[in-house]
Design a protein around this motif. Structure first.
Motif, PDB file in Angstrom:
ATOM      1  N   UNK A  32       0.690  -1.258  -0.506  1.00 26.43           N
ATOM      2  CA  UNK A  32      -0.022  -0.069  -0.125  1.00 26.43           C
ATOM      3  C   UNK A  32       0.813   1.334  -0.025  1.00 26.43           C
ATOM      4  N   UNK A  33       2.404   1.086   0.722  1.00 25.71           N
ATOM      5  CA  UNK A  33       2.629   2.014   0.844  1.00 25.71           C
ATOM      6  C   UNK A  33       3.284   2.424  -0.575  1.00 25.71           C
ATOM      7  N   UNK A  34       4.301   1.297  -0.925  1.00 22.07           N
ATOM      8  CA  UNK A  34       4.715   1.363  -2.373  1.00 22.07           C
ATOM      9  C   UNK A  34       3.711   2.727  -3.742  1.00 22.07           C
ATOM     10  N   UNK A  35       2.175   1.765  -3.400  1.00 20.40           N
ATOM     11  CA  UNK A  35       0.886   2.489  -4.280  1.00 20.40           C
ATOM     12  C   UNK A  35       0.795   3.605  -4.371  1.00 20.40           C
ATOM     13  N   UNK A  36       0.963   4.309  -2.724  1.00 20.37           N
ATOM     14  CA  UNK A  36       0.656   5.662  -2.198  1.00 20.37           C
ATOM     15  C   UNK A  36       1.357   6.541  -2.588  1.00 20.37           C
ATOM     16  N   UNK A  37       2.477   5.732  -2.707  1.00 23.84           N
ATOM     17  CA  UNK A  37       3.810   6.494  -3.199  1.00 23.84           C
ATOM     18  C   UNK A  37       4.306   6.934  -4.178  1.00 23.84           C
ATOM     19  N   UNK A  38       3.455   6.763  -5.135  1.00 26.92           N
ATOM     20  CA  UNK A  38       3.254   6.655  -6.689  1.00 26.92           C
ATOM     21  C   UNK A  38       3.887   5.887  -7.583  1.00 26.92           C
ATOM     22  N   UNK A  39       4.646   4.480  -6.710  1.00 26.63           N
ATOM     23  CA  UNK A  39       5.258   3.276  -7.378  1.00 26.63           C
ATOM     24  C   UNK A  39       4.882   2.812  -8.645  1.00 26.63           C
ATOM     25  N   UNK A  40       4.925   2.631  -9.593  1.00 23.07           N
ATOM     26  CA  UNK A  40       4.513   2.017 -11.213  1.00 23.07           C
ATOM     27  C   UNK A  40       4.076   0.323 -10.472  1.00 23.07           C
ATOM     28  N   UNK A  41       3.085  -0.073 -11.691  1.00 21.59           N
ATOM     29  CA  UNK A  41       2.998  -2.109 -11.677  1.00 21.59           C
ATOM     30  C   UNK A  41       4.063  -2.385 -11.652  1.00 21.59           C
ATOM     31  N   UNK A  42       4.460  -1.875 -12.108  1.00 19.87           N
ATOM     32  CA  UNK A  42       5.696  -2.760 -12.235  1.00 19.87           C
ATOM     33  C   UNK A  42       6.467  -2.963 -11.061  1.00 19.87           C
ATOM     34  N   UNK A  43       7.589  -1.982 -10.723  1.00 17.83           N
ATOM     35  CA  UNK A  43       8.021  -1.569  -9.323  1.00 17.83           C
ATOM     36  C   UNK A  43       7.734  -2.195  -8.282  1.00 17.83           C
ATOM     37  N   UNK A  44       6.266  -2.285  -8.177  1.00 16.95           N
ATOM     38  CA  UNK A  44       5.145  -3.033  -7.234  1.00 16.95           C
ATOM     39  C   UNK A  44       5.554  -4.702  -7.458  1.00 16.95           C
ATOM     40  N   UNK A  45       5.570  -5.278  -8.646  1.00 21.11           N
ATOM     41  CA  UNK A  45       4.953  -6.487  -8.797  1.00 21.11           C
ATOM     42  C   UNK A  45       7.015  -7.018  -8.575  1.00 21.11           C
TER      43      UNK A  45
END
Length: 166
Positions: free
Chosen positions: A80-93
Motif C-alpha cells: 500500500x505504501x508503494x502504491x500510495x507513494x506513486x510506484x508503478x505496477x512494475x515496481x510493485x511487481x
C-alpha cells in the motif's frame, strides 16, 4: 525471524532489483528478485532471532492471528505504501516477487506442518536446510521474541523509509 522481518527484507530486495533491472528485462528481473528474496530468507535466518512460539501446541488457535498480523498486515502495509507513494505496477511487481521469495521457505514449512505439502525429496532437503539455518535454536529450543529482535523492526522502518522517500 518473524514474518514482518522477512517481508521487509524481501521488500528491500524488490526495491534493489527494480533499481537494477527496471523495465529493461522484466522477466529476468522478476525471476532474479524471487530467487534473491528466497535466498534472503536463509541468510536472515542465520542471524539469531526470536519466534512467537516454541511449540507447535502453542500455534493451535493462535496461528490465525500470527498469519493476519505478522504475515499479511506488513505485506499489505508495504504494498500500500508503494502504491500510495506513486510506484508503478512494475515496481510493485518487483516488491511482490521479493516479498514472495522471502516468505517461501516459511510457507513451505507451514504447508509441511499441516500436511498439505507433497512428501517429495526436494521439499525434505529444503526443510532440512531451512531448519539448519536456525543454528541458534529451533523447534522446542527456539528463541522467543525479545529485545534482540530490534533489528527486525529496524529493517521494517528502513523499508518503509525507502518506499516513501523516493
Amino acid at each position: 525471524m518473524v514474518a514482518f522481518g522477512h517481508s521487509s527484507v524481501g521488500a528491500l530486495v524488490g526495491i534493489t532489483a527494480y533499481q537494477t533491472f527496471g523495465h529493461s528485462d522484466i522477466a529476468l528481473g522478476l525471476i532474479s528478485t524471487g530467487f534473491l528474496g528466497w535466498l534472503s530468507h536463509y541468510l536472515a535466518d542465520f542471524i539469531p532471532h526470536g519466534h512467537f512460539f516454541r511449540s507447535m501446541k502453542n500455534y493451535e488457535g493462535k496461528i490465525i492471528w500470527v498469519i493476519l498480523f505478522d504475515l499479511l498486515m506488513p505485506i499489505i502495509l508495504l504494498l500500500s505504501l508503494a502504491h500510495f507513494s506513486g510506484k508503478g505496477a512494475v515496481e510493485i511487481l518487483y516488491l511482490v516477487f521479493g516479498i514472495g521469495g522471502a516468505q517461501l521457505p516459511d510457507v513451505l514449512d507451514g504447508l509441511k506442518r499441516i500436511e498439505l505439502l507433497p512428501k517429495l525429496k526436494i521439499f525434505k532437503i529444503e526443510n532440512d536446510f531451512h531448519m539448519s539455518t536456525h543454528w541458534h535454536g529451533k523447534e522446542e529450543q527456539a528463541l522467543l521474541i525479545s529485545f534482540r529482535d530490534i533489528w527486525q523492526i529496524a529493517v521494517l522502518i528502513l523499508a518503509i523509509f525507502i518506499l516513501t522517500s523516493r
